[in-house]
Scaffold this motif. Structure first.
Motif, PDB file in Angstrom:
ATOM      1  N   VAL A  27       0.871  -1.170   0.000  1.00 49.31           N
ATOM      2  CA  VAL A  27       0.000   0.000   0.000  1.00 49.31           C
ATOM      3  C   VAL A  27       0.906   1.217   0.000  1.00 49.31           C
ATOM      4  CG1 VAL A  27      -1.736   1.307   1.238  1.00 49.31           C
ATOM      5  CG2 VAL A  27      -1.863  -1.180   1.214  1.00 49.31           C
ATOM      6  N   ALA A  28       1.021   1.870  -1.146  1.00 48.54           N
ATOM      7  CA  ALA A  28       1.962   2.974  -1.280  1.00 48.54           C
ATOM      8  C   ALA A  28       1.646   4.073  -0.281  1.00 48.54           C
ATOM      9  CB  ALA A  28       1.903   3.537  -2.695  1.00 48.54           C
ATOM     10  N   VAL A  29       2.699   4.701   0.245  1.00 48.55           N
ATOM     11  CA  VAL A  29       2.526   5.758   1.228  1.00 48.55           C
ATOM     12  C   VAL A  29       1.996   7.021   0.578  1.00 48.55           C
ATOM     13  CG1 VAL A  29       3.726   7.217   2.864  1.00 48.55           C
ATOM     14  CG2 VAL A  29       4.242   4.790   2.756  1.00 48.55           C
ATOM     15  N   THR A  30       2.466   7.333  -0.621  1.00 54.54           N
ATOM     16  CA  THR A  30       1.962   8.490  -1.345  1.00 54.54           C
ATOM     17  C   THR A  30       1.564   8.062  -2.747  1.00 54.54           C
ATOM     18  OG1 THR A  30       4.201   9.065  -2.080  1.00 54.54           O
ATOM     19  CG2 THR A  30       3.390  10.114  -0.064  1.00 54.54           C
ATOM     20  N   CYS A  31       0.609   8.746  -3.308  1.00 54.48           N
ATOM     21  CA  CYS A  31       0.143   8.481  -4.659  1.00 54.48           C
ATOM     22  C   CYS A  31       0.266   9.769  -5.459  1.00 54.48           C
ATOM     23  CB  CYS A  31      -1.294   7.994  -4.647  1.00 54.48           C
ATOM     24  SG  CYS A  31      -1.538   6.458  -3.723  1.00 54.48           S
ATOM     25  N   GLU A  91       1.310   2.300  -9.201  1.00 51.22           N
ATOM     26  CA  GLU A  91       1.413   2.708  -7.798  1.00 51.22           C
ATOM     27  C   GLU A  91       0.536   1.790  -6.953  1.00 51.22           C
ATOM     28  OE1 GLU A  91       2.116   7.391  -7.631  1.00 51.22           O
ATOM     29  OE2 GLU A  91       0.235   6.862  -8.603  1.00 51.22           O
ATOM     30  N   ALA A  92       1.157   0.793  -6.348  1.00 52.90           N
ATOM     31  CA  ALA A  92       0.408  -0.184  -5.564  1.00 52.90           C
ATOM     32  C   ALA A  92      -0.346   0.492  -4.433  1.00 52.90           C
ATOM     33  CB  ALA A  92       1.358  -1.234  -5.006  1.00 52.90           C
ATOM     34  N   SER A 461      -4.854   7.613  14.772  1.00 54.94           N
ATOM     35  CA  SER A 461      -3.721   8.525  14.651  1.00 54.94           C
ATOM     36  C   SER A 461      -3.841   9.257  13.337  1.00 54.94           C
ATOM     37  CB  SER A 461      -2.403   7.736  14.685  1.00 54.94           C
ATOM     38  OG  SER A 461      -2.390   6.763  13.667  1.00 54.94           O
ATOM     39  N   PRO A 462      -3.279  10.483  13.210  1.00 56.67           N
ATOM     40  CA  PRO A 462      -3.529  11.302  12.031  1.00 56.67           C
ATOM     41  C   PRO A 462      -3.006  10.674  10.753  1.00 56.67           C
ATOM     42  CG  PRO A 462      -2.635  12.617  13.814  1.00 56.67           C
ATOM     43  CD  PRO A 462      -2.501  11.184  14.222  1.00 56.67           C
ATOM     44  N   SER A 463      -3.748  10.899   9.672  1.00 52.86           N
ATOM     45  CA  SER A 463      -3.285  10.556   8.338  1.00 52.86           C
ATOM     46  C   SER A 463      -3.036  11.843   7.576  1.00 52.86           C
ATOM     47  CB  SER A 463      -4.333   9.714   7.609  1.00 52.86           C
ATOM     48  OG  SER A 463      -5.396  10.519   7.180  1.00 52.86           O
ATOM     49  N   ALA A 464      -2.603  11.709   6.324  1.00 52.01           N
ATOM     50  CA  ALA A 464      -2.263  12.900   5.565  1.00 52.01           C
ATOM     51  C   ALA A 464      -3.449  13.461   4.819  1.00 52.01           C
ATOM     52  CB  ALA A 464      -1.168  12.574   4.570  1.00 52.01           C
ATOM     53  N   SER A 465      -3.309  14.715   4.373  1.00 50.94           N
ATOM     54  CA  SER A 465      -4.335  15.338   3.565  1.00 50.94           C
ATOM     55  C   SER A 465      -4.139  14.946   2.107  1.00 50.94           C
ATOM     56  CB  SER A 465      -4.266  16.854   3.717  1.00 50.94           C
ATOM     57  OG  SER A 465      -3.018  17.312   3.304  1.00 50.94           O
ATOM     58  N   THR A 466      -5.022  15.478   1.259  1.00 47.92           N
ATOM     59  CA  THR A 466      -5.043  15.056  -0.133  1.00 47.92           C
ATOM     60  C   THR A 466      -5.083  16.251  -1.064  1.00 47.92           C
ATOM     61  OG1 THR A 466      -7.432  14.936   0.050  1.00 47.92           O
ATOM     62  CG2 THR A 466      -6.245  12.920   0.414  1.00 47.92           C
ATOM     63  N   SER A 467      -4.789  16.055  -2.342  1.00 48.99           N
ATOM     64  CA  SER A 467      -4.989  17.072  -3.369  1.00 48.99           C
ATOM     65  C   SER A 467      -5.832  16.493  -4.486  1.00 48.99           C
ATOM     66  CB  SER A 467      -3.639  17.548  -3.912  1.00 48.99           C
ATOM     67  OG  SER A 467      -2.997  16.490  -4.555  1.00 48.99           O
ATOM     68  N   SER A 468      -6.028  17.208  -5.643  1.00 46.48           N
ATOM     69  CA  SER A 468      -7.166  16.818  -6.459  1.00 46.48           C
ATOM     70  C   SER A 468      -6.919  16.612  -7.948  1.00 46.48           C
ATOM     71  CB  SER A 468      -8.248  17.850  -6.250  1.00 46.48           C
ATOM     72  OG  SER A 468      -8.753  18.406  -7.352  1.00 46.48           O
ATOM     73  N   ALA A 471     -12.026  12.944 -12.967  1.00 51.45           N
ATOM     74  CA  ALA A 471     -12.202  11.940 -14.013  1.00 51.45           C
ATOM     75  C   ALA A 471     -13.684  11.736 -14.245  1.00 51.45           C
ATOM     76  CB  ALA A 471     -11.549  10.631 -13.614  1.00 51.45           C
ATOM     77  N   GLY A 472     -14.141  11.976 -15.468  1.00 53.14           N
ATOM     78  CA  GLY A 472     -15.528  11.722 -15.814  1.00 53.14           C
ATOM     79  C   GLY A 472     -16.512  12.516 -14.983  1.00 53.14           C
ATOM     80  N   GLY A 473     -16.133  13.726 -14.551  1.00 55.73           N
ATOM     81  CA  GLY A 473     -17.016  14.555 -13.760  1.00 55.73           C
ATOM     82  C   GLY A 473     -17.009  14.242 -12.280  1.00 55.73           C
ATOM     83  N   VAL A 474     -16.303  13.185 -11.892  1.00 54.40           N
ATOM     84  CA  VAL A 474     -16.207  12.819 -10.483  1.00 54.40           C
ATOM     85  C   VAL A 474     -14.766  12.971 -10.049  1.00 54.40           C
ATOM     86  CG1 VAL A 474     -16.494  10.981  -8.812  1.00 54.40           C
ATOM     87  CG2 VAL A 474     -18.121  11.203 -10.675  1.00 54.40           C
ATOM     88  N   HIS A 475     -14.545  13.689  -8.961  1.00 60.91           N
ATOM     89  CA  HIS A 475     -13.183  13.859  -8.474  1.00 60.91           C
ATOM     90  C   HIS A 475     -12.660  12.544  -7.932  1.00 60.91           C
ATOM     91  CE1 HIS A 475     -14.561  17.991  -8.687  1.00 60.91           C
ATOM     92  NE2 HIS A 475     -13.304  18.351  -8.702  1.00 60.91           N
ATOM     93  N   VAL A 476     -11.385  12.324  -8.120  1.00 64.41           N
ATOM     94  CA  VAL A 476     -10.771  11.036  -7.838  1.00 64.41           C
ATOM     95  C   VAL A 476      -9.630  11.177  -6.851  1.00 64.41           C
ATOM     96  CG1 VAL A 476      -9.561   9.132  -8.887  1.00 64.41           C
ATOM     97  CG2 VAL A 476     -11.298  10.336 -10.164  1.00 64.41           C
ATOM     98  N   THR A 477      -9.409  10.182  -6.021  1.00 65.75           N
ATOM     99  CA  THR A 477      -8.330  10.266  -5.049  1.00 65.75           C
ATOM    100  C   THR A 477      -7.235   9.255  -5.162  1.00 65.75           C
ATOM    101  OG1 THR A 477      -7.703  10.257  -2.799  1.00 65.75           O
ATOM    102  CG2 THR A 477      -9.211   8.678  -3.390  1.00 65.75           C
TER     103      THR A 477
END
Length: 497
Positions: A27-31, A91-92, A461-468, A471-477
């Motif tokens: 499970v990759a730490v960052t994508c 990216e696993a 415990s805290p995890s990290a935030s995300t950016s954006s 795809a196809g009108g739906v935001h993807v993470t």
């Protein structure tokens, strides 16, 4: 000690490096491409990661995966949509949602959704009616007009009609109907159909069933049993209940920490006998204790039921005893609002989503927790206050409900990854294990997969935030935080040389 560390050879370091890299790749730490939420990043229990998979949905409620692993979503007030969930080949552990497709449009649909075992019949519900459609998972289309299965469920206040197709009792459809107000006095009468759970034979139906008049009763006196599920080994039916707000007893306001939300055992539909089935579970007369010290003139313990209002010869705790009312199997902190329960295939864990409070000074809930199960029931006793272990939670509940996710429904995909809908934020999350193993594999017979409780059920415990990206009108993470095994090993190597 430093000399011993320095004696590690290049071959040993390389072996450790390879092992760490392999573990990190699970499970990759960052994508590379991520979504960002409008609120602080969630907290995640040790051993887990969270991915924000999609945003921009319209009040997503019920979710499930069809037989081709397309995520079907009830967008409340709109209809049912399908999302394709993609694994990033490079990216696993990174996920994205690529295409949003409307399966059917019906503005009355608001929560319930099920799919037949062969994947060819789709079920959904409005506040008044349960329907079915022919469904083709190859192109995510309904191929028929709706068939009305159960009707006459209209009401106010609690209008979701959760559906369940029990695998241990094929041909039956379970339908939940809540109360029409905080204290619904009509629920005192079994003939009204209020605050009940019933099962209907849809295999041999000759026309629509009337909810009030027809059906096999699993339980009544159930204020708002939004979440319901079948324990996969025994076939036992469990539900999670949202209990009453604004509670008083003997003139004292006790609503902050009472009554407890409930996990109820409703018996079986596979022919196994249970004294629970068809019983009165208390509402609107009896409620379950969470904080016993706050309840005036109460001598019971956590999970036992008590009467509300001003006690007298006809309204008292004797009415609420086990002989007269069915007590819950577990209770949770008042006002957390459990909306779904989902068992893993082995029956070793039940996941519960807590939508979060509105009727409490300090907000509670807004999280997804897991409960250890064994032999068809929770491992913890009925008076436990630590049975639910938090896995995904909002970082700061004081920001809720306006600036946090609000969990609704849960679903496993074919790889055993857990997905969660958040209606208030229009989002879908994935909850993964950091070791790359299926989230569905956790439980009482899998040592270490459920974190130890700290005494309150919280282990986050805290995890990290995300950016954006879109795809196809739906935001993807693709997101998550923490130090990778590879980075950790490089730090260790730097120390020893």
């Amino acid at each position: 000690m430093i000399r011993m560390c320095r004696s590690i050879g290049a071959t040993a370091v390389l072996a450790l490096l390879i092992d760490a890299t392999t573990a990190a790749s699970s499970v990759a730490v960052t994508c590379s491409s991520t979504l960002s939420a409008s609120y602080a990043a969630p907290s995640v229990a040790d051993g887990y990661v969270a991915r924000l998979v999609a945003t921009g949905l319209n009040k997503p409620r019920g979710i499930l995966f069809d037989n081709d692993d397309q995520l079907l979503i009830v967008e409340s007030g709109v209809g049912i949509s399908a999302l394709t969930i993609n694994d990033d080949a490079d990216e696993a552990g990174c996920l994205s949602a690529s295409v949003k497709k409307r399966v059917l449009t019906d503005s009355t649909l608001n929560h319930g959704i099920q799919l037949s075992l062969d994947g060819k019949t789709l079920y959904a519900s409005s506040a008044s009616t349960a329907y079915s459609w022919a469904y083709d998972s190859k192109d995510q289309t309904n191929t028929s007009e709706p068939t009305t299965l159960v009707e006459n469920m209209s009401g106010t206040d609690h209008t979701t009609r959760t559906l369940l197709l029990p695998k241990h009792a094929p041909g039956l459809l379970v339908v939940c109907r809540g109360s029409t107000s905080n204290i619904d006095t009509q629920a005192l009468d079994i003939d009204t159909g209020h605050s009940q759970i019933k099962a209907y034979n849809i295999t041999n139906a000759t026309g629509p069933y009337d909810y009030t008049r027809d059906g096999l009763l699993l339980g009544w006196g159930l204020r708002n049993e939004v979440g319901i599920a079948e324990e996969p080994i025994t076939g036992g039916i469990y539900g999670v209940e949202n209990s009453v707000d604004e509670m008083t007893r003997q003139g004292k306001d006790i609503h902050q920490n009472n009554p407890g939300e409930e996990l109820n055992f409703l018996g079986y539909l596979n022919g196994t006998e249970s004294s629970n089935q068809g019983r009165n579970f208390g509402y609107p007369s009896c409620f379950s204790a969470w904080n016993v010290t706050d309840i005036p003139d109460f001598s019971g313990k956590v999970g036992e039921q008590f009467a509300i209002g001003n006690l007298n010869s006809t309204v008292n705790d004797t009415t609420c005893s086990e002989a007269n009312r069915q007590a819950p199997r577990l209770v949770f902190q008042a006002h957390m609002a459990p909306l779904d329960i989902l068992f893993n295939p082995a029956g070793t864990a039940a996941w519960v989503s807590f939508h979060g409070s509105w009727n409490r000074d300090e907000p509670v809930g807004y999280k997804v927790s897991v409960i250890s199960f064994a032999n068809g029931e929770p491992v913890e006793p009925s008076d436990s206050q630590t049975a639910a272990i938090d896995i995904l939670a909002n970082e700061d509940n004081s920001k809720c409900p306006d600036h946090c996710f609000r969990p609704v429904c849960l679903a496993f995909d074919s790889k055993g990854r857990l997905f969660m809908s958040s209606d208030a934020t229009g989002e879908i999350y994935a909850i993964l294990r950091a070791d790359g193993m299926p989230t569905s594999g956790v439980g009482s017979n899998a040592t270490g997969t459920i974190p130890a409780s700290n005494g309150t059920g919280t282990t986050t415990s805290p995890s990290a935030s995300t950016s954006s990206s879109v795809a196809g009108g739906v935001h993807v993470t693709k997101d998550i935080a923490g130090m990778s095994a590879l980075a950790f090993l490089f730090a260790a190597v730097a120390f020893v040389v």
